[in-house]
Design a protein around this motif. Structure first.
Motif, mmCIF file in Angstrom:
data_model
loop_
_atom_site.group_PDB
_atom_site.id
_atom_site.type_symbol
_atom_site.label_atom_id
_atom_site.label_comp_id
_atom_site.label_asym_id
_atom_site.label_seq_id
_atom_site.Cartn_x
_atom_site.Cartn_y
_atom_site.Cartn_z
ATOM 1 N N LEU A 264 0.807 -1.220 0.000
ATOM 2 C CA LEU A 264 0.000 0.000 0.000
ATOM 3 C C LEU A 264 0.845 1.278 0.000
ATOM 4 O O LEU A 264 0.302 2.376 -0.115
ATOM 5 N N LYS A 265 2.152 1.138 0.110
ATOM 6 C CA LYS A 265 3.022 2.303 0.280
ATOM 7 C C LYS A 265 2.829 3.361 -0.800
ATOM 8 O O LYS A 265 2.786 4.563 -0.518
ATOM 9 N N ASN A 266 2.682 2.948 -2.037
ATOM 10 C CA ASN A 266 2.559 3.909 -3.136
ATOM 11 C C ASN A 266 1.141 3.992 -3.705
ATOM 12 O O ASN A 266 0.945 4.520 -4.799
ATOM 13 N N ALA A 267 0.168 3.478 -2.952
ATOM 14 C CA ALA A 267 -1.217 3.537 -3.416
ATOM 15 C C ALA A 267 -1.700 4.990 -3.444
ATOM 16 O O ALA A 267 -1.388 5.787 -2.554
ATOM 17 N N GLU A 268 -2.480 5.328 -4.470
ATOM 18 C CA GLU A 268 -2.989 6.688 -4.604
ATOM 19 C C GLU A 268 -4.141 6.934 -3.632
ATOM 20 O O GLU A 268 -5.130 6.202 -3.606
ATOM 21 N N VAL A 269 -4.005 7.968 -2.812
ATOM 22 C CA VAL A 269 -5.082 8.359 -1.897
ATOM 23 C C VAL A 269 -6.102 9.189 -2.664
ATOM 24 O O VAL A 269 -5.766 10.215 -3.258
ATOM 25 N N VAL A 270 -7.358 8.737 -2.653
ATOM 26 C CA VAL A 270 -8.401 9.449 -3.400
ATOM 27 C C VAL A 270 -9.383 10.179 -2.486
ATOM 28 O O VAL A 270 -10.148 11.025 -2.946
ATOM 29 N N ASP A 271 -9.345 9.876 -1.193
ATOM 30 C CA ASP A 271 -10.266 10.564 -0.280
ATOM 31 C C ASP A 271 -9.770 10.388 1.153
ATOM 32 O O ASP A 271 -9.093 9.409 1.475
ATOM 33 N N ARG A 272 -10.101 11.360 1.981
ATOM 34 C CA ARG A 272 -9.810 11.290 3.416
ATOM 35 C C ARG A 272 -11.070 11.659 4.177
ATOM 36 O O ARG A 272 -11.850 12.494 3.720
ATOM 37 N N TRP A 273 -11.243 11.064 5.343
ATOM 38 C CA TRP A 273 -12.495 11.260 6.093
ATOM 39 C C TRP A 273 -12.221 11.272 7.593
ATOM 40 O O TRP A 273 -11.380 10.523 8.091
ATOM 41 N N VAL A 274 -12.945 12.130 8.283
ATOM 42 C CA VAL A 274 -12.944 12.168 9.744
ATOM 43 C C VAL A 274 -14.389 12.193 10.210
ATOM 44 O O VAL A 274 -15.227 12.895 9.630
ATOM 45 N N GLY A 275 -14.696 11.427 11.237
ATOM 46 C CA GLY A 275 -16.048 11.433 11.767
ATOM 47 C C GLY A 275 -16.067 11.070 13.244
ATOM 48 O O GLY A 275 -15.061 10.604 13.792
ATOM 49 N N ILE A 276 -17.205 11.300 13.862
ATOM 50 C CA ILE A 276 -17.390 10.997 15.283
ATOM 51 C C ILE A 276 -18.341 9.819 15.427
ATOM 52 O O ILE A 276 -19.525 9.918 15.081
ATOM 53 N N ARG A 277 -17.825 8.708 15.904
ATOM 54 C CA ARG A 277 -18.690 7.542 16.145
ATOM 55 C C ARG A 277 -19.472 7.780 17.442
ATOM 56 O O ARG A 277 -18.877 8.093 18.476
ATOM 57 N N PRO A 278 -20.794 7.587 17.405
ATOM 58 C CA PRO A 278 -21.615 7.852 18.591
ATOM 59 C C PRO A 278 -21.634 6.649 19.538
ATOM 60 O O PRO A 278 -22.399 5.701 19.353
ATOM 61 N N CYS A 279 -20.794 6.672 20.549
ATOM 62 C CA CYS A 279 -20.675 5.534 21.470
ATOM 63 C C CYS A 279 -21.498 5.759 22.737
ATOM 64 O O CYS A 279 -21.621 6.887 23.224
ATOM 65 N N ARG A 280 -22.015 4.671 23.242
ATOM 66 C CA ARG A 280 -22.764 4.717 24.498
ATOM 67 C C ARG A 280 -22.651 3.377 25.184
ATOM 68 O O ARG A 280 -22.734 2.332 24.541
ATOM 69 N N ASN A 281 -22.479 3.406 26.508
ATOM 70 C CA ASN A 281 -22.467 2.179 27.303
ATOM 71 C C ASN A 281 -23.636 2.196 28.281
ATOM 72 O O ASN A 281 -23.619 2.953 29.262
ATOM 73 N N PRO A 282 -24.672 1.378 28.015
ATOM 74 C CA PRO A 282 -24.837 0.509 26.859
ATOM 75 C C PRO A 282 -25.527 1.232 25.698
ATOM 76 O O PRO A 282 -25.992 2.361 25.862
ATOM 77 N N VAL A 283 -25.597 0.558 24.534
ATOM 78 C CA VAL A 283 -26.407 1.063 23.425
ATOM 79 C C VAL A 283 -27.827 1.289 23.944
ATOM 80 O O VAL A 283 -28.361 0.466 24.697
ATOM 81 N N ARG A 284 -28.425 2.407 23.580
ATOM 82 C CA ARG A 284 -29.780 2.674 24.065
ATOM 83 C C ARG A 284 -30.800 2.162 23.060
ATOM 84 O O ARG A 284 -30.933 2.688 21.952
ATOM 85 N N LEU A 285 -31.509 1.124 23.468
ATOM 86 C CA LEU A 285 -32.526 0.485 22.638
ATOM 87 C C LEU A 285 -33.708 0.174 23.544
ATOM 88 O O LEU A 285 -33.783 -0.887 24.173
ATOM 89 N N GLU A 286 -34.630 1.132 23.631
ATOM 90 C CA GLU A 286 -35.742 1.011 24.576
ATOM 91 C C GLU A 286 -36.854 1.986 24.211
ATOM 92 O O GLU A 286 -36.674 2.885 23.387
ATOM 93 N N LYS A 287 -38.000 1.798 24.844
ATOM 94 C CA LYS A 287 -39.125 2.710 24.637
ATOM 95 C C LYS A 287 -39.390 3.472 25.927
ATOM 96 O O LYS A 287 -39.043 3.035 27.026
ATOM 97 N N GLU A 288 -40.009 4.632 25.782
ATOM 98 C CA GLU A 288 -40.444 5.408 26.950
ATOM 99 C C GLU A 288 -41.575 6.351 26.549
ATOM 100 O O GLU A 288 -41.803 6.602 25.360
#
Length: 334
Positions: A264-288
């Motif tokens: 991969l050393k000389n592979a052409e970079v075609v895009d770069r990306w930064v993002g925020i993964r939404p983490c939670r302990n625990p995943v919220r899966l419920e009703k209210e």
């Protein structure tokens, strides 16, 4: 007609919206979000289906059920003519470690097509001095195609999009009968959720058509994942809200990945990306049911906090959220 709003248009929100349409044919479903498509966190993901109990906090029974539901659905799509449009395809590759301790639980092995530990001889074929490895046959859900495919299905079934940032559930009272909250990291403000935390991700996409399998090094969280037209190279996982692309992080990422994939050393970079993964302990899966000071109430289903596993879990937790909506509707009739 029952009116349902889904907050959030990432993979989790869109998969949930389509599930609602498929199960509740008489309902009008509206997706409300301030970001769509390429502007969502989901768009930057590598799309590898990877059950990761170390990276997503869920009770084991729910973890297994949601992953199984997702994998069964994606596997069905792969066997149809829709697979190309959906960006879902089969892939194999290696999970590798620089120590000998890791053990993949049986319940995780049962959630993909195949996982088996590799021999020392096979492991030596991968540079990097790895001590243990597993060969995996799984799936890719490439966000570049998966999100538009879900969008197309949603619109075809009469879905409505509304570009708007919801700042309070109260603004939806009297407009919608039920609200499904898939707002990801937006829950910090919308729900005042102190259990949420941001995991910053950074990847590069390169042209490397000679790579057909993925390699993911658990020891230092570095990887490359072939997609249909590019290869996703990562990774960075930092507790941070910084959305600036870091040259220092990129240098670190390449230093780690090139140790096990020098090509991969000389592979052409075609895009770069930064993002925020939404983490939670625990995943919220419920009703209210939320009660407001003016006496009004709103039925809500929460489905957020998937962290690194949003694409993987999108369909399964969408199915679970739909069941909660059905329970809300049943209780209305009692």
């Amino acid at each position: 007609m029952t009116k349902i709003a889904v907050i959030g248009a990432g993979a989790v929100g869109m998969a949930t919206a389509v599930n609602l349409q498929q199960q509740l044919h008489s309902a009008q479903v509206t997706v409300i979000a301030d970001k769509f498509g390429t502007d969502t966190t989901s768009h930057g993901a590598g799309g590898l289906f990877r059950p990761a109990p170390d990276m997503v906090d869920m009770p084991q029974d729910i973890f297994v059920r949601c992953h199984r539901q997702s994998y069964e659905f994606f596997s069905q799509v792969v066997q149809t003519e829709e697979a190309c449009d959906a960006g879902i395809f089969r892939i194999s590759g290696y999970l590798v470690y620089r120590d000998t301790e890791p053990v993949i639980p049986t319940y995780v092995k049962d959630l993909v097509s195949s996982i088996h530990e590799v021999s020392e001889k096979e492991l030596r074929s991968i540079p990097g001095n790895f001590k243990k490895g597993f060969f995996v046959q799984t799936l890719i859900m490439e966000p570049k195609y998966y999100l538009p495919w879900l969008t197309k299905k949603f619109l075809k079934q009469g879905g409505i999009f509304l570009k708007h940032k919801v700042t309070s559930f109260q603004e939806l009272v009297g407009v919608y009968d039920i609200v499904v909250n898939c707002c990801g990291y937006g829950a910090v403000q919308l729900c005042n959720d102190t259990k949420m935390y941001p995991h910053r991700g950074q990847v590069a996409r390169v042209k490397a058509p000679w790579l057909k399998q993925f390699i993911l090094s658990y020891s230092d969280y570095s990887y490359y994942i072939p997609n249909s037209e590019t290869v996703v190279v990562g990774g960075i996982s930092q507790v941070s809200e910084d959305l600036q692309y870091s040259k220092e992080d990129e240098a670190s990422m390449w230093d780690r990945v090139l140790k096990f994939e020098p090509s991969l050393k000389n592979a052409e970079v075609v895009d770069r990306w930064v993002g925020i993964r939404p983490c939670r302990n625990p995943v919220r899966l419920e009703k209210e049911v939320i009660s407001f000071q003016d006496g009004r109430k709103l039925k809500v289903v929460h489905n957020y906090g998937h962290g690194h596993s949003g694409i993987t879990l999108s369909w399964g937790t969408g199915m679970e959220a739909t069941k909660f909506v059905q329970e809300h509707l049943t209780s209305s009739k009692l």
